[in-house]
Design a protein around this motif. Sequence first.
Motif, PDB file in Angstrom:
ATOM      1  N   ARG A 124     -15.748  14.107  13.017  1.00 48.03           N
ATOM      2  CA  ARG A 124     -15.518  13.395  11.748  1.00 48.03           C
ATOM      3  C   ARG A 124     -16.760  12.630  11.314  1.00 48.03           C
ATOM      4  O   ARG A 124     -17.010  12.467  10.116  1.00 48.03           O
ATOM      5  CB  ARG A 124     -14.347  12.432  11.909  1.00 48.03           C
ATOM      6  CG  ARG A 124     -12.992  13.131  11.921  1.00 48.03           C
ATOM      7  CD  ARG A 124     -11.880  12.151  12.139  1.00 48.03           C
ATOM      8  NE  ARG A 124     -10.569  12.807  12.097  1.00 48.03           N
ATOM      9  CZ  ARG A 124      -9.480  12.320  12.636  1.00 48.03           C
ATOM     10  NH1 ARG A 124      -9.529  11.157  13.262  1.00 48.03           N
ATOM     11  NH2 ARG A 124      -8.337  12.965  12.560  1.00 48.03           N
ATOM     12  N   TRP A 125     -17.557  12.157  12.270  1.00 49.68           N
ATOM     13  CA  TRP A 125     -18.766  11.397  11.941  1.00 49.68           C
ATOM     14  C   TRP A 125     -19.898  12.326  11.513  1.00 49.68           C
ATOM     15  O   TRP A 125     -20.572  12.079  10.512  1.00 49.68           O
ATOM     16  CB  TRP A 125     -19.177  10.560  13.149  1.00 49.68           C
ATOM     17  CG  TRP A 125     -20.432   9.761  12.917  1.00 49.68           C
ATOM     18  CD1 TRP A 125     -20.635   8.798  11.971  1.00 49.68           C
ATOM     19  CD2 TRP A 125     -21.669   9.877  13.636  1.00 49.68           C
ATOM     20  NE1 TRP A 125     -21.916   8.306  12.059  1.00 49.68           N
ATOM     21  CE2 TRP A 125     -22.571   8.949  13.071  1.00 49.68           C
ATOM     22  CE3 TRP A 125     -22.078  10.670  14.703  1.00 49.68           C
ATOM     23  CZ2 TRP A 125     -23.872   8.804  13.546  1.00 49.68           C
ATOM     24  CZ3 TRP A 125     -23.374  10.516  15.181  1.00 49.68           C
ATOM     25  CH2 TRP A 125     -24.252   9.594  14.611  1.00 49.68           C
ATOM     26  N   ILE A 126     -20.102  13.402  12.248  1.00 50.55           N
ATOM     27  CA  ILE A 126     -21.203  14.306  11.948  1.00 50.55           C
ATOM     28  C   ILE A 126     -20.882  15.203  10.753  1.00 50.55           C
ATOM     29  O   ILE A 126     -21.738  15.467   9.911  1.00 50.55           O
ATOM     30  CB  ILE A 126     -21.540  15.156  13.191  1.00 50.55           C
ATOM     31  CG1 ILE A 126     -22.143  14.273  14.284  1.00 50.55           C
ATOM     32  CG2 ILE A 126     -22.504  16.298  12.856  1.00 50.55           C
ATOM     33  CD1 ILE A 126     -22.473  15.011  15.566  1.00 50.55           C
ATOM     34  N   TYR A 127     -19.646  15.669  10.677  1.00 51.17           N
ATOM     35  CA  TYR A 127     -19.242  16.605   9.625  1.00 51.17           C
ATOM     36  C   TYR A 127     -17.967  16.085   8.981  1.00 51.17           C
ATOM     37  O   TYR A 127     -16.880  16.619   9.172  1.00 51.17           O
ATOM     38  CB  TYR A 127     -19.018  17.984  10.245  1.00 51.17           C
ATOM     39  CG  TYR A 127     -19.050  19.134   9.266  1.00 51.17           C
ATOM     40  CD1 TYR A 127     -20.130  19.340   8.428  1.00 51.17           C
ATOM     41  CD2 TYR A 127     -17.993  20.040   9.208  1.00 51.17           C
ATOM     42  CE1 TYR A 127     -20.157  20.404   7.549  1.00 51.17           C
ATOM     43  CE2 TYR A 127     -18.007  21.110   8.330  1.00 51.17           C
ATOM     44  CZ  TYR A 127     -19.093  21.287   7.504  1.00 51.17           C
ATOM     45  OH  TYR A 127     -19.126  22.340   6.622  1.00 51.17           O
ATOM     46  N   PRO A 128     -18.086  14.999   8.192  1.00 54.85           N
ATOM     47  CA  PRO A 128     -16.888  14.355   7.628  1.00 54.85           C
ATOM     48  C   PRO A 128     -16.196  15.253   6.616  1.00 54.85           C
ATOM     49  O   PRO A 128     -16.779  16.222   6.109  1.00 54.85           O
ATOM     50  CB  PRO A 128     -17.458  13.099   6.951  1.00 54.85           C
ATOM     51  CG  PRO A 128     -18.880  13.430   6.669  1.00 54.85           C
ATOM     52  CD  PRO A 128     -19.334  14.352   7.758  1.00 54.85           C
ATOM     53  N   PRO A 129     -14.922  14.941   6.312  1.00 56.06           N
ATOM     54  CA  PRO A 129     -14.181  15.766   5.342  1.00 56.06           C
ATOM     55  C   PRO A 129     -14.873  15.867   3.991  1.00 56.06           C
ATOM     56  O   PRO A 129     -14.796  16.910   3.342  1.00 56.06           O
ATOM     57  CB  PRO A 129     -12.834  15.035   5.237  1.00 56.06           C
ATOM     58  CG  PRO A 129     -12.691  14.299   6.527  1.00 56.06           C
ATOM     59  CD  PRO A 129     -14.074  13.900   6.920  1.00 56.06           C
TER      60      PRO A 129
END
Length: 648
Positions: free
Chosen positions: A330-335
Amino acid sequence: MLCQVGLILFMFLIGLELDLRMLKGRGHASVVISHTSIIVPFGLGAAAALWLYPRLSEPSVPFSSFVLFMGVAMSITAFPVLARILTERRLLQSRVGAMTITCAAVDDVTAWCLLAFVVSIVRASDLMHAGLTTLLALLYIAFMLGLVRPFLARLGARVANKEGLNQNGVALTLMMLLASAWATELIGIHALFGAFMMGAVIPKEGGLAQALAEKLEDVAVVLLLPLFFAFSGLRTQIGLLSTGDHWVMCGLIILLAFVGKFGGSAVAARLTGMRWREAGALGVLMNTRGLMELIVLNIGLDLGVISPTLFTMMVVMALVTTFMTTPLLRWIYPPEEMARDQVSLAPVVAPVEAAPFTVLMCVSHAQAGAGMVTLGRALLGAPAQSSQLYALHLIAPTERASFHLRRDPEKASGNTLAPLVGRASNLGLEVRPLSFVSAEPGLDICRTAEAKQASLILLGWHKPLFGRTMLGGTVNEVMQEASTDVAVLVDRGLEQVRRVLVPFIGSPHDRAALGLARRLLQHANAEVTVLHVTQPEGSRAHMGARSLVEELFPEGSGQVHFKVVAHDSPEEAALAECRCGYDLVVAGVGAEWGLEVEDRLFRLQGERILRDAPTSLLIVRHAVPVPATEATSETEAARALTVGNAAS
């Protein structure tokens, strides 16, 4: 022993799900990334073994065996856990998800071949025995590919052409599975490799693999596999980590495991053409170890290669690296980033002047679809444009859901939506089916409605399993969160919409119900009766309601009847009128009708209309307007999040 049987069945299922057709179009990149993600952590694990061997290993364990096992243990990726994460995050059909699941499949095969080699080295007493074990393993693989696989291909064709997989077929397959596991155990490369190999050689065409998986998965995953988790927990002795040095070693193992897997995967992905953010997401996902790591560690402990103390440290490492996957992703590739990537791939659609009235029908089970289509046709008329009617089915996140979506995304929910689509075809309607896996059905329904610019969310209804609250659970969540009108259809055999009753007091929800009744009049030529309930002393309170009805139905006064009833209980008055032969009752939510939008497990009173009305009902909730500052930012994100999942 039960754990071993469960693991044999589970590894057989993993082999069944291994489909090398996933390499098509991604072969070079996936092989490079997966092998790099094995080589780098393998090297770091071997380097760590130089420091750990004199501190945590038994003197009787050969140094070469310890180094090789630590390298393999650091290189594992949990294919089934990774598939579940990708399914729940709805990344399975994205570029990152497709590449990750392919790399994990290659990683799985390579890691198990390495493990079989390491086990043979550990069990061999000398070089001659090691060579004999290797030769027998190669002969076994050749036998499985050359003789067993063609036989299973013929069995699969027979399953596809006849009545399906019967008990004799299951018995034969299980006998071959146990024989394969027994053979690899005798050879010296562990029974689990034989189970995995047996599943891998079964052809994925013809339906045999899917039929076997459906028959065996529940027993293996629900009954036997939890015993293995409990058994692993009993073998994990946290009390052995009794000093600060032990926890430092444990932290170093976690750091090396993460850096090796993440660094090797991310750098290789970047060199093959992926952006840094996508490469970072792939590296985080490949760090998932989970169940497969526990299996490898238990093998090492059984063989005596690792001590109970090191086993505990490695179990902690497996848990930490698995638990950190979702937060880091979620931090590296957030929605929001995922949404932008998916929007950039979506075709640009020219704006239209006026959007049509669009209905999103949310179907939870097959029986709910027919009545929804009947109502949809009455609301839209016929013929309706294909873009006006959507049928959404959300699949619960299970192992079988990810299996079906990887194999055949279009058929993942075919059985549920088939009655609805068939009924729509008979009525001359075009329905666009949508389906994806969802762990948050209420929120995902709202997001899909935003993406499709739905004018109305139409929900089905079924009797609650516990308690008496009928507008709770997912229905309640959608009613509370949706930015468009929501209606719940209580279908009691709705075949046509000719006579419609609208109980009315004057709330915004009642007005929304009147608006739907107007559409039913316009497009289905329905006869509408508006029941205005007043208090006994309010003799002239109905005049405002009558003027509103005349404003909404100026052209259909002959088919619109306005009835005024003075009653202390609007709910009782509406319920009495419901028994007068109407096809559909359209009512707004509200305490006056006993229809409160609240999520209580038990309700002592109210909802009598839902329980006691003899006819079908449509319960309507008018959307609460969203402030413009919130709507601008939320709408684009919600639309983008479902582009990749529901576009097909």
